[in-house]
Scaffold this motif. Structure first.
Motif, PDB file in Angstrom:
ATOM      1  N   MET A   1      53.267  39.620  35.685  1.00  0.00           N
ATOM      2  CA  MET A   1      52.979  38.459  36.077  1.00  0.00           C
ATOM      3  C   MET A   1      51.218  38.120  35.941  1.00  0.00           C
ATOM      4  SD  MET A   1      53.623  35.975  39.431  1.00  0.00           S
ATOM      5  CE  MET A   1      52.607  36.576  40.456  1.00  0.00           C
ATOM      6  N   PRO A   2      50.769  37.441  35.270  1.00  0.00           N
ATOM      7  CA  PRO A   2      49.258  37.246  35.025  1.00  0.00           C
ATOM      8  C   PRO A   2      48.697  36.552  36.393  1.00  0.00           C
ATOM      9  CG  PRO A   2      50.248  35.333  33.656  1.00  0.00           C
ATOM     10  CD  PRO A   2      51.480  36.584  34.338  1.00  0.00           C
ATOM     11  N   LEU A   3      47.710  37.156  37.052  1.00  0.00           N
ATOM     12  CA  LEU A   3      46.897  36.629  38.176  1.00  0.00           C
ATOM     13  C   LEU A   3      45.438  36.289  37.785  1.00  0.00           C
ATOM     14  CD1 LEU A   3      47.878  39.385  40.710  1.00  0.00           C
ATOM     15  CD2 LEU A   3      48.986  37.340  40.243  1.00  0.00           C
ATOM     16  N   PRO A   4      45.464  34.875  37.324  1.00  0.00           N
ATOM     17  CA  PRO A   4      43.990  34.112  36.632  1.00  0.00           C
ATOM     18  C   PRO A   4      42.855  34.392  37.662  1.00  0.00           C
ATOM     19  CG  PRO A   4      45.461  32.484  37.059  1.00  0.00           C
ATOM     20  CD  PRO A   4      46.553  33.707  37.188  1.00  0.00           C
ATOM     21  N   PHE A   5      43.266  34.512  39.108  1.00  0.00           N
ATOM     22  CA  PHE A   5      41.964  34.577  40.098  1.00  0.00           C
ATOM     23  C   PHE A   5      41.555  36.010  40.079  1.00  0.00           C
ATOM     24  CE2 PHE A   5      46.042  34.775  42.176  1.00  0.00           C
ATOM     25  CZ  PHE A   5      46.135  36.142  42.885  1.00  0.00           C
ATOM     26  N   LEU A   6      42.169  36.901  39.470  1.00  0.00           N
ATOM     27  CA  LEU A   6      41.582  38.296  39.741  1.00  0.00           C
ATOM     28  C   LEU A   6      40.950  38.560  38.137  1.00  0.00           C
ATOM     29  CD1 LEU A   6      44.446  40.290  41.083  1.00  0.00           C
ATOM     30  CD2 LEU A   6      42.428  39.697  42.000  1.00  0.00           C
ATOM     31  N   THR A   7      40.988  37.643  37.052  1.00  0.00           N
ATOM     32  CA  THR A   7      40.534  38.070  36.038  1.00  0.00           C
ATOM     33  C   THR A   7      39.073  37.490  36.029  1.00  0.00           C
ATOM     34  OG1 THR A   7      41.423  35.800  35.003  1.00  0.00           O
ATOM     35  CG2 THR A   7      42.557  38.030  34.542  1.00  0.00           C
ATOM     36  N   ALA A   8      38.255  38.125  35.247  1.00  0.00           N
ATOM     37  CA  ALA A   8      36.680  37.949  35.171  1.00  0.00           C
ATOM     38  C   ALA A   8      36.495  36.885  33.999  1.00  0.00           C
ATOM     39  CB  ALA A   8      35.812  39.095  35.148  1.00  0.00           C
ATOM     40  N   TYR A  33      32.688  37.655  37.515  1.00  0.00           N
ATOM     41  CA  TYR A  33      32.638  38.996  37.736  1.00  0.00           C
ATOM     42  C   TYR A  33      34.204  39.222  38.493  1.00  0.00           C
ATOM     43  CZ  TYR A  33      31.997  36.715  42.302  1.00  0.00           C
ATOM     44  OH  TYR A  33      32.186  35.732  43.465  1.00  0.00           O
ATOM     45  N   ARG A  34      34.417  40.402  38.534  1.00  0.00           N
ATOM     46  CA  ARG A  34      35.769  40.833  39.166  1.00  0.00           C
ATOM     47  C   ARG A  34      35.580  40.890  40.497  1.00  0.00           C
ATOM     48  NH1 ARG A  34      35.668  43.696  34.375  1.00  0.00           N
ATOM     49  NH2 ARG A  34      37.595  43.238  33.149  1.00  0.00           N
ATOM     50  N   PRO A  35      36.504  40.709  41.412  1.00  0.00           N
ATOM     51  CA  PRO A  35      36.574  40.587  42.764  1.00  0.00           C
ATOM     52  C   PRO A  35      36.395  42.249  43.266  1.00  0.00           C
ATOM     53  CG  PRO A  35      38.828  39.873  42.330  1.00  0.00           C
ATOM     54  CD  PRO A  35      37.915  40.233  41.049  1.00  0.00           C
ATOM     55  N   ALA A  83      45.802  36.276  52.028  1.00  0.00           N
ATOM     56  CA  ALA A  83      45.250  37.268  51.176  1.00  0.00           C
ATOM     57  C   ALA A  83      45.064  36.607  50.026  1.00  0.00           C
ATOM     58  CB  ALA A  83      46.729  38.111  51.053  1.00  0.00           C
ATOM     59  N   LEU A  84      45.937  35.622  49.248  1.00  0.00           N
ATOM     60  CA  LEU A  84      45.573  34.890  48.061  1.00  0.00           C
ATOM     61  C   LEU A  84      44.276  34.058  48.454  1.00  0.00           C
ATOM     62  CD1 LEU A  84      49.010  33.859  47.100  1.00  0.00           C
ATOM     63  CD2 LEU A  84      47.646  35.681  46.274  1.00  0.00           C
ATOM     64  N   ARG A  85      44.032  33.480  49.380  1.00  0.00           N
ATOM     65  CA  ARG A  85      42.694  32.774  49.552  1.00  0.00           C
ATOM     66  C   ARG A  85      41.588  33.763  49.463  1.00  0.00           C
ATOM     67  NH1 ARG A  85      40.719  27.732  48.460  1.00  0.00           N
ATOM     68  NH2 ARG A  85      38.950  27.526  49.726  1.00  0.00           N
ATOM     69  N   LEU A  86      41.623  34.738  50.077  1.00  0.00           N
ATOM     70  CA  LEU A  86      40.595  35.999  50.159  1.00  0.00           C
ATOM     71  C   LEU A  86      40.235  36.455  48.786  1.00  0.00           C
ATOM     72  CD1 LEU A  86      38.748  37.695  52.036  1.00  0.00           C
ATOM     73  CD2 LEU A  86      40.740  39.618  52.048  1.00  0.00           C
ATOM     74  N   LEU A  87      41.235  36.575  47.864  1.00  0.00           N
ATOM     75  CA  LEU A  87      41.128  37.028  46.515  1.00  0.00           C
ATOM     76  C   LEU A  87      40.339  35.973  45.694  1.00  0.00           C
ATOM     77  CD1 LEU A  87      44.353  38.940  45.625  1.00  0.00           C
ATOM     78  CD2 LEU A  87      42.131  39.917  46.123  1.00  0.00           C
ATOM     79  N   ARG A  88      40.717  34.760  46.027  1.00  0.00           N
ATOM     80  CA  ARG A  88      40.120  33.593  45.419  1.00  0.00           C
ATOM     81  C   ARG A  88      38.598  33.389  45.648  1.00  0.00           C
ATOM     82  NH1 ARG A  88      41.461  30.081  41.957  1.00  0.00           N
ATOM     83  NH2 ARG A  88      41.005  27.819  42.186  1.00  0.00           N
ATOM     84  N   ALA A  89      38.081  33.723  46.905  1.00  0.00           N
ATOM     85  CA  ALA A  89      36.751  33.400  47.470  1.00  0.00           C
ATOM     86  C   ALA A  89      35.781  34.172  46.228  1.00  0.00           C
ATOM     87  CB  ALA A  89      36.475  33.998  48.752  1.00  0.00           C
ATOM     88  N   GLY A  90      34.721  33.450  46.198  1.00  0.00           N
ATOM     89  CA  GLY A  90      33.706  33.945  45.375  1.00  0.00           C
ATOM     90  C   GLY A  90      32.777  32.740  44.724  1.00  0.00           C
ATOM     91  N   ASP A 154      24.304  41.049  47.388  1.00  0.00           N
ATOM     92  CA  ASP A 154      24.556  42.498  47.216  1.00  0.00           C
ATOM     93  C   ASP A 154      25.421  43.486  48.304  1.00  0.00           C
ATOM     94  OD1 ASP A 154      22.454  42.987  48.773  1.00  0.00           O
ATOM     95  OD2 ASP A 154      21.029  44.134  47.268  1.00  0.00           O
ATOM     96  N   HIS A 155      25.556  42.567  49.345  1.00  0.00           N
ATOM     97  CA  HIS A 155      26.139  43.506  50.582  1.00  0.00           C
ATOM     98  C   HIS A 155      27.498  42.621  50.977  1.00  0.00           C
ATOM     99  CE1 HIS A 155      22.239  45.465  50.999  1.00  0.00           C
ATOM    100  NE2 HIS A 155      23.021  46.347  51.513  1.00  0.00           N
ATOM    101  N   ASN A 156      27.987  41.543  50.131  1.00  0.00           N
ATOM    102  CA  ASN A 156      29.214  41.285  50.350  1.00  0.00           C
ATOM    103  C   ASN A 156      30.404  41.920  50.018  1.00  0.00           C
ATOM    104  OD1 ASN A 156      29.675  40.668  47.413  1.00  0.00           O
ATOM    105  ND2 ASN A 156      29.215  38.379  47.940  1.00  0.00           N
ATOM    106  N   ALA A 157      31.607  41.491  50.090  1.00  0.00           N
ATOM    107  CA  ALA A 157      33.001  42.202  49.923  1.00  0.00           C
ATOM    108  C   ALA A 157      32.986  42.415  48.264  1.00  0.00           C
ATOM    109  CB  ALA A 157      33.872  41.414  50.473  1.00  0.00           C
ATOM    110  N   ASP A 158      32.244  41.583  47.564  1.00  0.00           N
ATOM    111  CA  ASP A 158      32.437  42.062  46.115  1.00  0.00           C
ATOM    112  C   ASP A 158      31.298  42.941  45.565  1.00  0.00           C
ATOM    113  OD1 ASP A 158      34.547  40.217  45.551  1.00  0.00           O
ATOM    114  OD2 ASP A 158      33.171  38.647  45.536  1.00  0.00           O
TER     115      ASP A 158
END
Length: 185
Positions: A1-8, A33-35, A83-90, A154-158
């Protein structure tokens, strides 16, 4: 299943000078960028917790306590949503503008309101916590002279312990800003 929010954006995966996009529509919002591993690890732990909560929901439902099962199901769905909202943040970009997605809010800024995007040295929050350390931040200045919220640090979760990834992401956002923002006459 493609997860578009994870793709750069695909610019880092380019082969032979070609840019490969994860989708055909160039007007879609995309993350340049990637998470980072911290963000992905926290989301994975949340999804693991949600799996155990769903298992508990099944056990509670099998026991015949429907009110408890409904509450447990709602709580587990809230954890999955978190979890999904956390992955989408950025930071997301498109030809329409710049979008900063945080856990609770989303703010979009059209390129016409962006005066400058630049990387500066300043105190930044470590992993979004109240503790600050000296680091780099990608900031955006509005046309009216107002300073808008920090986009990336440069010190955030990504980008914690990934200085090269931060520099590539900052360069990509700056390139988008240079290409799409309206030049004042």
């Amino acid at each position: 299943m493609p997860l578009p929010f994870l793709t750069a954006d695909g610019a880092f995966d380019a082969h032979d000078g070609e840019e490969t996009l994860p989708h055909e529509d160039p007007d879609r919002w995309r993350r340049p960028y990637r998470p980072g591993p911290w963000r992905v690890a926290i989301a994975a732990v949340l999804l693991l917790l949600a799996a155990f909560m769903l298992l508990a929901t099944m056990i509670i439902a099998a026991a015949g306590t429907w009110g408890g099962a409904a509450a447990s199901l709602a709580a587990s769905l809230a954890v999955v949503g978190s979890a999904l909202r956390l992955l989408r943040a950025g930071v997301w970009v498109s030809p329409q503008g710049l979008r900063r997605v945080s856990f609770f809010t989303t703010r979009s800024i059209p390129w016409s309101q962006v005066a400058e995007v630049r990387t500066v040295q300043q105190p930044v929050r470590w992993l979004g916590l109240p503790r600050t350390v000296q680091g780099q931040a990608l900031t955006v200045a509005g046309r009216g002279g107002g300073e808008l919220p920090v986009l990336l640090t440069d010190h955030n979760a990504d980008f914690l312990s990934r200085r090269e990834a931060f520099e590539r992401a900052a360069d990509m956002v700056e390139a988008w800003a240079h290409e799409y923002r309206a030049v004042p006459a």
